[in-house]
Design a protein around this motif. Structure first.
Motif, PDB file in Angstrom:
ATOM      1  N   GLN A 194      19.080  39.596  87.280  1.00 18.46           N
ATOM      2  CA  GLN A 194      19.760  40.874  87.484  1.00 18.46           C
ATOM      3  C   GLN A 194      20.958  40.990  86.538  1.00 18.46           C
ATOM      4  N   VAL A 195      21.702  39.919  86.373  1.00 24.43           N
ATOM      5  CA  VAL A 195      22.843  39.953  85.444  1.00 24.43           C
ATOM      6  C   VAL A 195      22.339  40.087  84.005  1.00 24.43           C
ATOM      7  N   ILE A 196      21.252  39.425  83.676  1.00 22.87           N
ATOM      8  CA  ILE A 196      20.681  39.557  82.333  1.00 22.87           C
ATOM      9  C   ILE A 196      20.206  40.989  82.118  1.00 22.87           C
ATOM     10  N   HIS A 197      19.685  41.629  83.141  1.00 19.96           N
ATOM     11  CA  HIS A 197      19.316  43.041  83.020  1.00 19.96           C
ATOM     12  C   HIS A 197      20.561  43.880  82.703  1.00 19.96           C
ATOM     13  N   GLU A 198      21.683  43.568  83.346  1.00 16.24           N
ATOM     14  CA  GLU A 198      22.934  44.264  83.032  1.00 16.24           C
ATOM     15  C   GLU A 198      23.325  44.018  81.575  1.00 16.24           C
TER      16      GLU A 198
END
Length: 146
Positions: free
Chosen positions: A84-88
């Motif tokens: 999820q953070v990598i998606h951000e």
């Protein structure tokens, strides 16, 4: 990251992992280069450029601090919280260009293999975070990008 039950508290992990705002602006702009944001026709005033640099820095500080928290607490790069953070991170990059799988994988490698990028990513962050970021970006690219 939200304050949910599984949220990591950064100060409990290794003190305050964030950069101060000036460092965050410098790192954010250095990591993406001197690009003109999408939709901005390139004619920006100095004030607009400064506002964009400030926002870039704030976003980078938030994203990199979240990645550092996950890395420091041993959360795997393929864990949904990390992804999820990598998606951000991917969405942050998309303000300037839209990478496909191959270019996002090259960016991930650059973060580790180019010393100036690795130093910026790991300054005030745990050593090894650049490789963790690369590995998480690689997982993301293969799962979500074409």
């Amino acid at each position: 990251m939200s304050g949910g039950r599984d949220a990591v508290q950064p100060d409990k992990v290794f003190g305050n992992p964030g950069l101060d705002q000036a460092e965050a602006v410098e790192d954010g702009t250095a990591l993406i280069g001197n690009l003109t944001p999408a939709g901005s026709n390139g004619a920006l005033t100095p004030e607009q450029r400064q506002a964009i640099a400030h926002k870039i820095g704030q976003d980078w500080n938030r994203i990199s601090s979240s990645i550092a928290e996950l890395f420091a607490t041993g959360v795997p790069g393929n864990d949904p919280r990390t992804q999820q953070v990598i998606h951000e991170h991917f969405r942050w990059i998309c303000h300037f260009w839209t990478p496909d799988r191959a270019s996002y994988l090259r960016l991930a490698e650059m973060y580790v293999n180019q010393p100036k990028f690795r130093r910026r990513i790991e300054r005030k962050k745990p050593k090894g975070m650049a490789a963790y970021l690369r590995d998480a970006m690689t997982t993301y690219a293969w799962a979500r990008l074409r």
